[in-house]
Scaffold this motif. Structure first.
Motif, PDB file in Angstrom:
ATOM      1  N   SER A 167       0.820  -1.218   0.000  1.00  0.00           N
ATOM      2  CA  SER A 167       0.000   0.000   0.000  1.00  0.00           C
ATOM      3  C   SER A 167       0.853   1.267   0.000  1.00  0.00           C
ATOM      4  CB  SER A 167      -0.961   0.006   1.187  1.00  0.00           C
ATOM      5  OG  SER A 167      -0.254   0.174   2.385  1.00  0.00           O
ATOM      6  N   ASN A 206       1.441   1.138  -3.988  1.00  0.00           N
ATOM      7  CA  ASN A 206       0.246   1.999  -4.035  1.00  0.00           C
ATOM      8  C   ASN A 206      -1.033   1.222  -4.316  1.00  0.00           C
ATOM      9  OD1 ASN A 206       1.732   4.478  -3.702  1.00  0.00           O
ATOM     10  ND2 ASN A 206       2.383   4.275  -5.825  1.00  0.00           N
ATOM     11  N   LEU A 208      -3.845  -0.764  -2.113  1.00  0.00           N
ATOM     12  CA  LEU A 208      -4.323  -1.133  -0.790  1.00  0.00           C
ATOM     13  C   LEU A 208      -5.400  -2.207  -0.961  1.00  0.00           C
ATOM     14  CD1 LEU A 208      -4.345  -0.567   2.269  1.00  0.00           C
ATOM     15  CD2 LEU A 208      -5.981   1.266   1.859  1.00  0.00           C
ATOM     16  N   LYS A 211      -9.280  -2.009  -0.404  1.00  0.00           N
ATOM     17  CA  LYS A 211      -9.792  -0.726  -0.907  1.00  0.00           C
ATOM     18  C   LYS A 211      -9.612  -0.633  -2.426  1.00  0.00           C
ATOM     19  CE  LYS A 211     -11.188   1.864   2.621  1.00  0.00           C
ATOM     20  NZ  LYS A 211     -12.515   2.461   2.666  1.00  0.00           N
ATOM     21  N   THR A 212      -8.353  -0.594  -2.873  1.00  0.00           N
ATOM     22  CA  THR A 212      -8.105  -0.463  -4.312  1.00  0.00           C
ATOM     23  C   THR A 212      -8.593  -1.732  -5.030  1.00  0.00           C
ATOM     24  OG1 THR A 212      -6.060   0.646  -3.651  1.00  0.00           O
ATOM     25  CG2 THR A 212      -6.363   0.257  -5.995  1.00  0.00           C
ATOM     26  N   ASN A 393      -4.823  -3.847  11.760  1.00  0.00           N
ATOM     27  CA  ASN A 393      -5.389  -2.798  10.885  1.00  0.00           C
ATOM     28  C   ASN A 393      -6.690  -3.311  10.277  1.00  0.00           C
ATOM     29  OD1 ASN A 393      -5.913  -1.274   8.379  1.00  0.00           O
ATOM     30  ND2 ASN A 393      -4.001  -0.261   8.895  1.00  0.00           N
ATOM     31  N   PRO A 394      -7.767  -2.524  10.375  1.00  0.00           N
ATOM     32  CA  PRO A 394      -9.088  -3.041   9.987  1.00  0.00           C
ATOM     33  C   PRO A 394      -9.382  -3.051   8.485  1.00  0.00           C
ATOM     34  CG  PRO A 394      -9.278  -0.777  10.765  1.00  0.00           C
ATOM     35  CD  PRO A 394      -7.824  -1.160  10.926  1.00  0.00           C
ATOM     36  N   ILE A 395      -8.570  -2.360   7.668  1.00  0.00           N
ATOM     37  CA  ILE A 395      -8.995  -2.130   6.281  1.00  0.00           C
ATOM     38  C   ILE A 395      -9.231  -3.421   5.509  1.00  0.00           C
ATOM     39  CG2 ILE A 395      -8.262  -1.201   4.040  1.00  0.00           C
ATOM     40  CD1 ILE A 395      -7.053   1.143   5.572  1.00  0.00           C
TER      41      ILE A 395
ATOM     42  N   LYS B  26     -13.763   2.197  -7.780  1.00  0.00           N
ATOM     43  CA  LYS B  26     -14.232   2.023  -6.398  1.00  0.00           C
ATOM     44  C   LYS B  26     -14.660   3.329  -5.731  1.00  0.00           C
ATOM     45  CE  LYS B  26     -13.380  -2.348  -6.190  1.00  0.00           C
ATOM     46  NZ  LYS B  26     -12.057  -2.899  -6.038  1.00  0.00           N
ATOM     47  N   HIS B  31     -14.558   9.726  -0.368  1.00  0.00           N
ATOM     48  CA  HIS B  31     -13.248   9.081  -0.478  1.00  0.00           C
ATOM     49  C   HIS B  31     -12.164  10.095  -0.822  1.00  0.00           C
ATOM     50  CE1 HIS B  31     -14.868   4.761  -1.302  1.00  0.00           C
ATOM     51  NE2 HIS B  31     -14.609   4.943  -0.031  1.00  0.00           N
ATOM     52  N   GLY B  86      -5.424   4.900  -3.465  1.00  0.00           N
ATOM     53  CA  GLY B  86      -6.806   5.122  -3.063  1.00  0.00           C
ATOM     54  C   GLY B  86      -7.740   4.069  -3.635  1.00  0.00           C
ATOM     55  N   PRO B  87      -9.029   4.204  -3.463  1.00  0.00           N
ATOM     56  CA  PRO B  87      -9.662   5.255  -2.678  1.00  0.00           C
ATOM     57  C   PRO B  87      -9.537   4.977  -1.183  1.00  0.00           C
ATOM     58  CG  PRO B  87     -11.321   3.757  -3.516  1.00  0.00           C
ATOM     59  CD  PRO B  87     -10.015   3.284  -4.046  1.00  0.00           C
ATOM     60  N   LEU B  88      -9.340   6.029  -0.392  1.00  0.00           N
ATOM     61  CA  LEU B  88      -9.149   5.878   1.039  1.00  0.00           C
ATOM     62  C   LEU B  88     -10.321   6.490   1.798  1.00  0.00           C
ATOM     63  CD1 LEU B  88      -5.372   6.930   1.104  1.00  0.00           C
ATOM     64  CD2 LEU B  88      -6.280   4.606   1.113  1.00  0.00           C
ATOM     65  N   GLY B  89     -10.442   6.073   3.045  1.00  0.00           N
ATOM     66  CA  GLY B  89     -11.484   6.624   3.912  1.00  0.00           C
ATOM     67  C   GLY B  89     -12.805   5.904   3.748  1.00  0.00           C
ATOM     68  N   LYS B  90     -13.739   6.305   4.621  1.00  0.00           N
ATOM     69  CA  LYS B  90     -15.081   5.723   4.550  1.00  0.00           C
ATOM     70  C   LYS B  90     -15.927   6.608   3.651  1.00  0.00           C
ATOM     71  CE  LYS B  90     -15.688   3.006   8.678  1.00  0.00           C
ATOM     72  NZ  LYS B  90     -15.788   3.122  10.123  1.00  0.00           N
ATOM     73  N   THR B 217      -3.671   5.129   5.817  1.00  0.00           N
ATOM     74  CA  THR B 217      -4.238   3.776   5.897  1.00  0.00           C
ATOM     75  C   THR B 217      -4.384   3.293   7.341  1.00  0.00           C
ATOM     76  OG1 THR B 217      -2.068   2.700   5.780  1.00  0.00           O
ATOM     77  CG2 THR B 217      -3.141   3.179   3.694  1.00  0.00           C
ATOM     78  N   PHE B 233      -9.381   7.998  13.979  1.00  0.00           N
ATOM     79  CA  PHE B 233      -8.406   8.290  12.935  1.00  0.00           C
ATOM     80  C   PHE B 233      -9.179   8.827  11.737  1.00  0.00           C
ATOM     81  CE2 PHE B 233      -4.906   4.974  14.149  1.00  0.00           C
ATOM     82  CZ  PHE B 233      -4.820   5.546  15.397  1.00  0.00           C
ATOM     83  N   VAL B 236      -9.151   6.341   8.480  1.00  0.00           N
ATOM     84  CA  VAL B 236      -9.919   5.093   8.378  1.00  0.00           C
ATOM     85  C   VAL B 236     -11.310   5.192   8.998  1.00  0.00           C
ATOM     86  CG1 VAL B 236      -8.010   3.473   8.086  1.00  0.00           C
ATOM     87  CG2 VAL B 236      -8.712   4.092  10.390  1.00  0.00           C
TER      88      VAL B 236
END
Lengths: 466, 276
Positions: A167, A206, A208, A211-212, A393-395, B26, B31, B86-90, B217, B233, B236
């Motif tokens: 990531s 890059n 993740l 997510k990605t 880490n929860p992701i 995504k 995001h 990315g995409p990051l976050g909720k 992340t 955070f 996340v």
């Protein structure tokens, strides 16, 4: 007499990022190798998580064949330059060494490092390693830390086409962002990653996973198995008032800014870091020692380790504690922070601590620290680094349906095969065990690679198209 | 990661359309991404201001404030960002609520726009309130107009629309009619003020926070924010939070921590520019 590895003088090294321990000379390596008794039943091997044939590689060194010694190590271990530096040998191979019963054990770790550095110094001269053509299948490895790098290397050697996902923008995981330059030069990480690429591993930074791309998508894009080695990676905080004041860093953030982003070379590198005159590091593991020693090198005048138990319970390697002490790190033991105070700009100024006493042993077997009433004291601080461990880490875990977790929130695996609740998905390292050592993660990566090979071979034999 | 299009939206504010098929696939409102534009560069978080799944592109809007963002804005069509994650976050949970007021201050329009668009598509009546320092700093007005049932502007200097803070039209709208949710995005003081107004009218208010972060992340915890008395955070757990319980004062303090370093870097950068 056990050979002592030359080190940079503490007064010099506390202000530079060059590697502290400088490695054996050829003479020292020869002298140390000759101390090995070449036991018939080598207990050292039993202490090695990846079962390197230690007496054999040492014998090759005695015979003046460091190239063959390195090849012997590499039969079992993909990243010897890293393990020779980072393995807690005193609890593993060297702990079992017969010589250690009456005197000092053979310096196995230093000899391993010698072989690895010997090979690295001659890179380019070595013949291209014979890589088997990738015909056996395609595997995805998630996370490029010690577990992922090892799994990827072993799978490539077993004949798989491996895609390694990371990531961050640079591979290496904790070897890259966590362990400082003065303990593990990043050139070594680059070298080991380069070896992986030579083996045909494709590294995708890059990305993740969770997510990605999802695990399902990894299967959909032709990967027949997945190894998850994402590490723990969600920093714990103390949960005390004032913890969100400026100048309070998790060790992860502090070390990432310095190691990955090279904030110590600001503004040439654009990521900033602020270090005050007085730095307190909470915790006493290896990460705490790394943080304290990094703070010194960034110019802090006074760096204090604050730890709620006593010296005996400190989880860091003895060598790292000694290094920190030699460099001038102060240890405030049996001391527990209870709150942090700041100024009008929200910057931390004071750590209020409570003195502790050791009571009855707790679940970890260590004596439980108990607060001494009325013992509060104040410590003036500009920077606080919290190095008390990390959780899962929860992701990836939240982004993957059907992945069973244990009570502590880590991935549940079959202890034999390391397979998770999802068929074809394996996991190992800190994301399974919780925060542990680099070598334990490498061991898991190694076992997972073997297990993935067996799984995919069996699938093929049964005519299943995984 | 190639820049397919670049447009100057306002002084120092640039819009980039970037090739990023995996991220576009995504992306959801709320995001963000992290980008690095060069080898020694910082990791810069930017909200995804729009996305096109079919074309495989995302839109980023960057305001040149510090050295890094100024340099990013000098990149041209055809250049590529070095790293894009990315995409990051909720994602912001888009629901059909009824009437939603979308309030933006300054660059906040960029993160707000995809939320307004999704709210509009979900069948809400969307009232847009866009504020800026002065007329030429108003951005994405056309895009907002396309997804808002009503759109008002305000400028601090009165050069366009309402003369005053964007919270003033917000107060007027909330006094005028029943609103089901307020979404406020912009500088911290503006969000704090919008939350105060919405709370007075007992309307739920959602904000999008822009804490400083490194990895994005969950690994570093640098983006800690206090929400409802608990540490979250931003990367996340957010960046979208219930504005009524966010500790804005703490967030503002934390955003300012590296101000001296940023000034130093920008100063050197300007010296270099002057030397050229």
């Amino acid at each position: 007499m056990r050979q002592q590895m030359p080190k940079q003088d503490p007064q010099t090294r506390r202000s530079n990022f060059t590697e502290v321990a400088q490695g054996f000379t050829a003479e020292q390596a020869q002298a140390e190798a000759k101390r090995c008794l070449n036991c018939k039943k080598p207990l050292c091997v039993e202490g090695c998580p990846v079962e390197i044939d230690i007496p054999k590689f040492i014998a090759l060194l005695v015979d003046g064949k460091p190239d063959e010694a390195l090849a012997k190590i590499k039969e079992k271990k993909s990243l010897p330059a890293i393990c020779g530096r980072g393995c807690p040998q005193e609890n593993q191979c060297e702990k079992n060494c017969i010589l250690g019963r009456k005197g000092e054990p053979v310096a196995i770790g230093s000899l391993e490092r010698y072989c690895a550095d010997w090979g690295r110094a001659r890179q380019g001269e070595e013949p291209a390693s014979a890589t088997p053509a990738p015909v056996k299948g395609k595997v995805a490895v998630v996370g490029s830390g010690p577990a992922g790098l090892t799994a990827a290397a072993d799978l490539a050697l077993l004949g798989y086409q491996v895609t390694l996902f990371e990531s961050l923008h640079a591979p290496g995981g904790v070897l890259r962002y966590g362990i400082p330059e003065f303990r593990l030069p990043k050139a070594i990480v680059d070298y080991e990653v380069g070896n992986l690429i030579k083996l045909g591993v494709e590294i995708k930074t890059n990305v993740l996973i969770g997510k990605t791309l999802t695990i399902d998508e990894l299967f959909a894009t032709g990967h027949q198995a997945v190894f998850i080695g994402t590490g723990a990676g969600l920093p714990y905080f103390l949960g005390i008032p004032g913890e969100n004041l400026n100048g309070v860093y998790s060790a992860n953030e502090f070390l990432t800014r310095v190691n990955l982003m090279k904030a110590y070379r600001f503004p040439e590198f654009e990521t900033p870091i602020r270090i005050g005159k007085r730095v307190a590091v909470v915790g006493a593991g290896n990460v705490a020692m790394d943080s304290a020693r990094t703070a010194l090198r960034l110019g802090a005048e006074e760096v204090t380790i604050v730890y709620r138990r006593s010296r005996e319970e400190m989880p860091a390697r003895l060598e790292e504690i000694e290094n920190a002490e030699e460099e001038g790190v102060i240890f405030r033991l049996l001391t527990n922070p209870v709150r942090l105070l700041g100024d009008e700009s929200g910057n931390v100024t004071t750590m209020v601590c409570q003195k502790m006493a050791l009571g009855e042993p707790d679940a970890s077997g260590r004596r439980k620290p108990v607060p001494i009433p009325g013992s509060e004291e104040e410590l003036a601080v500009d920077t606080v680094i919290v190095a008390i461990g990390q959780g899962p880490n929860p992701i990836l875990l939240q982004g993957t349906t059907g992945l069973a977790l244990n009570r502590r929130g880590y991935i549940e695996v079959d202890p034999e095969t390391l397979m998770t609740s999802i068929p074809g998905v394996f996991a190992g390292g800190d994301i399974v065990t919780g925060a542990a050592t680099v070598i334990a993660a490498m061991g898991a990566g190694k076992r997972a690679a073997r297990s993935i090979d067996q799984y995919l071979t069996r699938q093929k034999d049964c005519g299943v198209n995984p | 990661m190639k820049i397919l299009d670049k447009k100057q939206l306002a002084p120092e504010i640039v819009k980039f359309v970037v090739e990023a098929p995996l991220i576009a696939k995504k992306a959801q409102p709320g995001h963000f991404i992290i980008l690095r534009y060069k080898e020694n560069g910082e990791r810069i978080p930017l909200t995804i201001a729009d996305f096109d799944r079919e074309k495989g592109t995302i839109t980023l809007v960057c305001q040149g404030i510090g050295k890094s963002t100024r340099e990013i804005n000098q990149m041209e069509k055809g250049d590529s960002f070095l790293d894009l994650l990315g995409p990051l976050g909720k994602a912001y949970p888009v629901q059909k609520l009824g009437t939603v007021v979308c309030v933006a201050g300054g660059l906040g329009v960029a993160p707000l726009y995809p939320k307004a668009k999704a709210l509009h598509e979900a069948g809400n009546r969307v009232i847009g309130l866009v504020g800026a320092q002065r007329k030429e700093m108003l951005i994405m007005a056309e895009e907002m107009a396309a997804v808002c049932d009503e759109l008002q502007f305000s400028t601090d200097d009165g050069s366009f629309g309402h003369h005053g803070l964007v919270t003033e039209p917000l107060r007027a709208v909330l006094a005028r009619e029943k609103v089901d949710e307020v979404v406020a995005v912009g500088p911290v003081p503006m969000m704090a003020a919008a939350v105060k107004v919405a709370t007075e009218f007992n309307v739920p208010v959602v904000v999008s926070l822009n804490a400083l972060m490194v990895d994005g992340t969950g690994m570093c915890g640098g983006c800690r924010v206090t929400v409802g008395g608990q540490t979250k955070f931003c990367c996340v757990d957010g960046p979208t939070f219930d504005g009524a319980v966010v500790d804005f004062h703490e967030l503002l303090m934390r955003q300012r921590y590296y101000r001296d370093q940023e000034k130093e870097a920008l100063h050197r950068c300007k010296l270099e520019e002057a030397g050229k």
